[in-house]
Structure formats: C-alpha cells, structure tokens
Design an enzyme around this catalytic site. Structure first.
Site, PDB file in Angstrom:
ATOM      1  N   TYR A 141      -0.932  -5.090  30.347  1.00 54.61           N
ATOM      2  CA  TYR A 141       0.075  -4.941  31.361  1.00 54.61           C
ATOM      3  C   TYR A 141       0.326  -6.518  31.614  1.00 54.61           C
ATOM      4  CZ  TYR A 141       0.694  -0.092  32.868  1.00 54.61           C
ATOM      5  OH  TYR A 141       0.942   1.321  32.760  1.00 54.61           O
ATOM      6  N   LYS A 190     -10.973   1.982  23.003  1.00 59.98           N
ATOM      7  CA  LYS A 190     -10.633   2.268  21.677  1.00 59.98           C
ATOM      8  C   LYS A 190     -11.534   1.281  20.927  1.00 59.98           C
ATOM      9  CE  LYS A 190      -8.250   4.749  18.645  1.00 59.98           C
ATOM     10  NZ  LYS A 190      -8.863   5.970  18.100  1.00 59.98           N
ATOM     11  N   ASP A 222      -9.127   8.466  22.768  1.00 60.51           N
ATOM     12  CA  ASP A 222      -8.289   9.930  22.281  1.00 60.51           C
ATOM     13  C   ASP A 222      -9.178  11.078  22.643  1.00 60.51           C
ATOM     14  OD1 ASP A 222     -10.070   8.688  20.520  1.00 60.51           O
ATOM     15  OD2 ASP A 222      -8.897   9.175  18.623  1.00 60.51           O
ATOM     16  N   ASP A 246      -3.538   4.551  32.988  1.00 62.48           N
ATOM     17  CA  ASP A 246      -2.304   4.918  33.442  1.00 62.48           C
ATOM     18  C   ASP A 246      -1.951   6.219  32.414  1.00 62.48           C
ATOM     19  OD1 ASP A 246       0.320   4.759  34.483  1.00 62.48           O
ATOM     20  OD2 ASP A 246       1.063   4.068  32.260  1.00 62.48           O
ATOM     21  N   ASP A 250      -1.927  10.660  34.531  1.00 61.26           N
ATOM     22  CA  ASP A 250      -0.640  11.448  34.447  1.00 61.26           C
ATOM     23  C   ASP A 250      -1.257  12.620  33.668  1.00 61.26           C
ATOM     24  OD1 ASP A 250       1.076   9.601  35.602  1.00 61.26           O
ATOM     25  OD2 ASP A 250       2.552   9.992  34.195  1.00 61.26           O
TER      26      ASP A 250
END
Ligand code: IPM
Ligand code: MG
Length: 358
Positions: A141, A190, A222, A246, A250
């Site tokens: 970000y 990751k 993942d 983020d 959700d």
C-alpha cells in the site's frame, strides 16, 4: 472521564452509520457519567469536494489532538476513473500513516443469532472467534509505485516493501493480544514466492521465540484463504501484511453474516486510535436508511476499549448489539424469515436504548 473524539463521516452511506455510532456513544456517556466531546472533520471524497484534498491538514491536526477518531468509510464513484489524479482512498491511507496506526485489529465474531444469515454452513462457523491483526502503514500500500513505458509498451508496478522493525512491532502486538485469548498466532505470508514474505516469516518466527506460552504457525495466504471458509474455528489470532489482511478480512466478514457486522480498530504506539467499519461507502444505498450501522457501532465499542480503556462500557455496547439481535431486529443485509426489518436509524435507536439495561 473526559474525552475528545473526532468523527469523520466520510462518503456515501458512511455519515448515516457514523451518526448511529455517535448516538450510541452519547448514550454511553450519559449512562456511565462521561463527558465526550465530538468534533467533525472532512476526509475522502467529501474533503475533495470541499477543499480539493482528500485529507486536509486541519483534519489531521484535529485528529492528532483528540483521544480517538471514529471514521465511516471513504470512496465515491465520481473519483473512480483510474486516471483521476486525486482519490478519496488517498485520504484514508494518509490518515492511517499520519496517525501511525500500524496495527489494524479486525475481530471476526459470529453472533449466535446470525448463524443462519451466513452463506457458509452453520456447523462450519458455529464457534468462530478470531482476530485478524492487519499491518496497516506499510507493505504494498505504501511501497514505490509508478508507470513506465519501454518501446511504446506501457507498464505499471507496485512494490511490497517491509522493514524488520515494521514486521516485529505488529507481530509482537499480535502475540500480546493472543496471550489474552486462546494463545495461538498464525502468521500469514506468501513466503514460497515473495522475498518480503520470507523476511516477514523469518522475523515472525524470531518474535515467536519470546512467547513460548503461545502457539505459533506460519501459513501461506492462499491456504489461509481456503481454511478461513473450511475450518475457521482453528484460528485465534491471524497476523498478516497490509494487502493480505485487506483481502482476508472481506472474506472473513462472510463468516459473520455480512460486511455490515465487522468493526475494526487501528492502533499504534501513541494515541489516538482510528476506528472504522471494514466495509466501504456503498454509494448506491446512500440516503435510504437501509444499511447496517452495527459494524460502526461495534467500532465505537473498540474505541471505548482500546483508546479510552473503558472495558465495561465497550462490553455494554457489545451486549446491547447482541440483545437487539436476540430480540429479532435486523437490517436488510442480515434479514431472515421471522425477523423484524428495521432501518439504519431504528437499529441505532434500539441499540442505544439498551445501553445500561443489560
Ligand atoms: C479497508 C478498505 C481500504 C483498504 C480501502 C478503502 C482503501 O478496503 O479498510 O479494508 O484497502 O485498506
Ligand atoms: Mg478492505
């Protein structure tokens, strides 16, 4: 207690939900004998409209001088054009950076009453109680980004960048929080592909050694995304970078039945914290009194808990939410057969009325 709270109503539906959270905070002040002073400022699209800037300097100064900040959401389709030079989201990112709130706590708790509101099978989510600690002021970000053109081909890049101290402080906080919960931390990265994730994993594993009483594992993002909907009960505290956090939150909000249920609190080493629902500004519902204010009301509960250290009051707000759900009141997003549909304002009224009655 006296406290100064800055409210940032933001864009779309967000002034409507912030108003309900402020209503609830007024009721808390009245019942518990506190003096909360509220001051409102501009951020996001609303600030661009009024001043040309997504985070006017006065807003940041006002926030810095207060004890806590309550924000709705930012985002306005008017500025969605990818070539728009100024965007509401820049205001939010500058605010997070400006307040140095490096850790975003996003608790995912399923209210029993909403067990069947989720699209995920009840037996999978029945006992979910997890906390995502999302790194909030670094990573992709905030890394270098840009566009370049080589031989007439246009390209763009974003950089995921983390320093060891940035990883250390957020992971340490996750462990401290886990000690007060079920004592398990899952660090998500990751590392099979990204160098920044390998540094994240190394650092998280080193911090873990200081907490022998807390269980620790590292997991690829993942796999974490899959397990969140398959075995969500195995998670206690998840700590992860800005973008993974983020995305995963959700996803996790669907466990709780709706994006309209998930609060968040961003904290740093100093006051004030920044409290906001995880959902966006939902422009298409603006002004219709239909959206769910609970995520923002629960963010106000987190504000009481983390910035003002008023645990009983925070608990009272959470109990009031639970009581109203138990009585069968629902906004549209969590509506089921046999429940009573109410609007944004009515939901706020019902929750405020029950403060101090539990
Ligand atoms: C969130 C939001 C923001 C983010 C957007 C609005 C910039 O999605 O708080 O989760 O990506 O952090
Ligand atoms: Mg998000």
């Amino acid at each position: 207690m006296e406290a100064r709270i800055t409210t940032l109503p933001g864009d779309g539906i967000s002034p409507e939900v912030v108003a309900e959270a402020v209503k609830v905070l007024h009721k808390v002040a009245e019942v518990y004998g506190h003096a909360f002073e509220f001051e409102e400022a501009l951020v996001g699209g609303a600030a661009i409209d009024a001043t040309g800037e997504p985070l006017p300097a006065e807003t940041l100064t006002l926030c810095r001088g207060s004890d806590a900040v309550l924000l709705g959401a930012v985002g306005d389709p008017k500025y969605d054009n990818p070539l728009s030079p100024v965007r509401p989201e820049q205001g939010l990112l500058a605010l997070r950076k400006g307040l140095e709130v490096f850790a975003n706590l996003r608790p995912v708790k399923l209210y029993r009453q909403l067990l069947h509101a989720s699209t995920i099978k009840p037996e999978v989510i029945a006992d979910v109680d997890l906390l995502v600690v999302r790194e909030l002021t670094g990573g992709i970000y905030f890394g270098e980004r840009g566009r370049e053109s080589t031989d007439g081909t246009l390209a763009a890049y974003d950089t995921m960048f983390y320093t060891v101290p940035e990883v250390e402080r957020v992971v340490r906080l996750a462990f401290d929080l886990a000690r007060r919960r079920r004592k398990k931390v899952t660090s998500v990265d990751k590392a099979n592909v990204l160098e920044s994730s390998r540094l994240w994993r190394e650092t998280a594993s080193r911090v873990a050694e200081d907490y022998p009483d807390v269980g620790f594992e590292s997991m690829y993002v993942d796999i974490a995304a899959m397990r969140l909907v398959r075995y969500p009960c195995v998670f206690d505290v998840i700590v992860t970078g800005n973008m993974f956090g983020d995305i995963l939150t959700d996803e996790a909000s669907m466990i709780a039945g709706s994006m309209g249920m998930l609060p968040s609190g961003a904290i740093g080493a100093h006051k004030p914290g920044l409290f906001e629902p995880i959902h966006g500004s939902a422009p298409k519902y603006t002004g219709q009194n239909v959206v769910n204010p609970i995520a923002t009301i629960l963010s106000a509960a987190m504000l009481l808990r983390y910035s003002l250290e008023l645990e009983d009051e925070a608990q009272a707000v959470e109990d009031a939410v639970e009581a109203v759900l138990a009585e069968g009141y629902r906004t549209k997003d969590i509506r089921e057969e046999g429940t009573t549909l109410v609007g944004t304002r009515e939901m706020g009224d019902l929750i405020a009325e029950r403060i101090g009655q539990q």
